[in-house]
Design an enzyme around this catalytic site. Structure first.
Site, PDB file in Angstrom:
ATOM      1  N   ASN A 193       5.831   8.725  -3.287  1.00 17.50           N
ATOM      2  CA  ASN A 193       4.494   9.010  -3.190  1.00 17.50           C
ATOM      3  C   ASN A 193       4.273   9.350  -1.925  1.00 17.50           C
ATOM      4  O   ASN A 193       4.300   8.799  -0.854  1.00 17.50           O
ATOM      5  CB  ASN A 193       3.816   7.530  -3.633  1.00 17.50           C
ATOM      6  CG  ASN A 193       2.198   7.705  -3.545  1.00 17.50           C
ATOM      7  OD1 ASN A 193       1.595   8.840  -3.897  1.00 17.50           O
ATOM      8  ND2 ASN A 193       1.540   6.660  -3.246  1.00 17.50           N
TER       9      ASN A 193
ATOM     10  N   ASP B 279       0.777  -1.275  -0.099  1.00 18.33           N
ATOM     11  CA  ASP B 279       0.041   0.041   0.107  1.00 18.33           C
ATOM     12  C   ASP B 279       0.936   1.290   0.145  1.00 18.33           C
ATOM     13  O   ASP B 279       0.853   2.011   0.792  1.00 18.33           O
ATOM     14  CB  ASP B 279      -1.085  -0.042   1.355  1.00 18.33           C
ATOM     15  CG  ASP B 279      -2.114  -1.138   1.042  1.00 18.33           C
ATOM     16  OD1 ASP B 279      -2.382  -1.495  -0.082  1.00 18.33           O
ATOM     17  OD2 ASP B 279      -2.536  -1.683   2.169  1.00 18.33           O
ATOM     18  N   VAL B 280       1.792   1.333  -0.754  1.00 14.57           N
ATOM     19  CA  VAL B 280       2.735   2.713  -0.986  1.00 14.57           C
ATOM     20  C   VAL B 280       2.339   3.374  -2.267  1.00 14.57           C
ATOM     21  O   VAL B 280       2.887   4.218  -2.594  1.00 14.57           O
ATOM     22  CB  VAL B 280       3.991   2.234  -0.969  1.00 14.57           C
ATOM     23  CG1 VAL B 280       4.411   1.775   0.645  1.00 14.57           C
ATOM     24  CG2 VAL B 280       4.524   1.299  -1.909  1.00 14.57           C
TER      25      VAL B 280
ATOM     26  N   GLU C 147      -8.479   7.840  -8.843  1.00 15.35           N
ATOM     27  CA  GLU C 147      -9.157   8.336  -9.965  1.00 15.35           C
ATOM     28  C   GLU C 147      -8.637   9.335 -10.350  1.00 15.35           C
ATOM     29  O   GLU C 147      -8.935  10.036 -11.384  1.00 15.35           O
ATOM     30  CB  GLU C 147     -10.589   8.738  -9.185  1.00 15.35           C
ATOM     31  CG  GLU C 147     -11.368   7.309  -8.647  1.00 15.35           C
ATOM     32  CD  GLU C 147     -12.485   7.921  -7.982  1.00 15.35           C
ATOM     33  OE1 GLU C 147     -12.819   9.338  -8.001  1.00 15.35           O
ATOM     34  OE2 GLU C 147     -13.254   6.914  -7.390  1.00 15.35           O
TER      35      GLU C 147
ATOM     36  N   LYS D  49      -0.652  -7.594 -14.092  1.00 13.24           N
ATOM     37  CA  LYS D  49      -0.480  -7.599 -12.548  1.00 13.24           C
ATOM     38  C   LYS D  49      -0.766  -9.252 -12.302  1.00 13.24           C
ATOM     39  O   LYS D  49      -1.792  -9.566 -12.163  1.00 13.24           O
ATOM     40  CB  LYS D  49      -1.804  -6.791 -11.987  1.00 13.24           C
ATOM     41  CG  LYS D  49      -2.201  -6.976 -10.534  1.00 13.24           C
ATOM     42  CD  LYS D  49      -1.143  -6.234  -9.850  1.00 13.24           C
ATOM     43  CE  LYS D  49      -1.602  -6.507  -8.243  1.00 13.24           C
ATOM     44  NZ  LYS D  49      -0.821  -5.700  -7.297  1.00 13.24           N
TER      45      LYS D  49
ATOM     46  N   VAL E  41      -3.296  12.946  -2.975  1.00 14.52           N
ATOM     47  CA  VAL E  41      -4.673  13.233  -3.554  1.00 14.52           C
ATOM     48  C   VAL E  41      -5.735  12.291  -2.669  1.00 14.52           C
ATOM     49  O   VAL E  41      -5.251  11.117  -2.366  1.00 14.52           O
ATOM     50  CB  VAL E  41      -4.899  13.094  -5.044  1.00 14.52           C
ATOM     51  CG1 VAL E  41      -3.966  14.066  -5.647  1.00 14.52           C
ATOM     52  CG2 VAL E  41      -4.248  11.532  -5.412  1.00 14.52           C
TER      53      VAL E  41
END
Length: 226
Positions: free
Chosen positions: A177, A13-14, A213, A38, A208
């Site tokens: 990120n 989750d980075v 999205e 993936k 964000v």
């Protein structure tokens, strides 16, 4: 010759998917027939079309080369657990050959460039003997490292970078990120990494609210990858 890049992260989750999706959009904007791969996912949702993973769907949609979902994500599991455990519970096996066969199919479908997104971090187990990094080494794929900006990211980034280099693989570039709206001494952390990581810095992904999205084209410098 088809070019491939493997996107890994300093942790789970980075922002691997965010970066992989942005890279695909950038490559597509440069006129390349690019595809996302993936190969392994867990935590998939049941749909009328079968198991679907949001990350894989986003890569499928961002690519300029249309491909069926099963080609983009051949190993898909429902439980949100370590993929090799999910595979074992499903009486399945994730194999090095299966991963390579999937990549060859995408290449044969007409891809000029493939962005491969890993699962978890660099040392993801496939079973009790093999790691996903073994496959990346077998394919001799250049690696793009995503650093999640948070406390501890310096150590995580340097450890991951060292592990990749110890596998004798090139680090094609790295991205930071921003995981939170504010991080104490963010710029100092970034400056430290830019001084210590001997690989191209591809850019920053801003924080964000709805990252998957967001259209982040223009945020990454893909020139070192072309």
């Amino acid at each position: 010759m088809v070019k491939s890049f493997f996107v890994t992260g300093t942790d789970t989750d980075v922002g691997k998917t965010l970066v992989a999706r942005t890279l695909l959009l950038e490559f597509a904007a440069h006129g390349l027939r690019c595809a996302g791969y993936k190969p392994i996912s867990a935590g998939c949702a049941r749909t009328p079309d079968g198991l679907r993973n949001l990350d894989a769907v986003l890569l499928q949609e961002a690519a300029s080369l249309p491909l069926p979902y099963d080609l983009v994500n051949p190993y898909a599991y429902e439980p949100p657990i370590a993929p090799h455990i999910a595979a074992s519970e499903a009486r399945d096996a994730i194999t090095l050959k299966g991963l390579s066969d999937g990549l060859r199919q995408i290449e044969q479908a007409g891809a000029e460039l493939v962005v491969v997104e890993g699962a978890g971090g660099w040392f993801l187990p496939l079973d009790r003997k093999h790691l996903l990094s073994d496959w990346v080494k077998q394919e001799n794929m250049p690696v793009i490292m995503v650093v999640g900006a948070k406390l501890g990211c310096l150590n995580h980034a340097l450890l991951t970078f060292a592990a990749i280099r110890n596998n004798n693989l090139p680090v094609a570039g790295w991205v930071i990120n921003r995981l939170h709206g504010s991080m104490s001494h963010y710029q100092e952390n970034l400056d430290t990494l830019r001084g210590l990581l001997p690989a191209p810095f591809l850019g920053e992904i801003p924080f964000v609210n709805n990252p998957l999205e967001a259209d982040l084209r223009g945020r990454l410098d893909i020139s070192p990858l072309l």
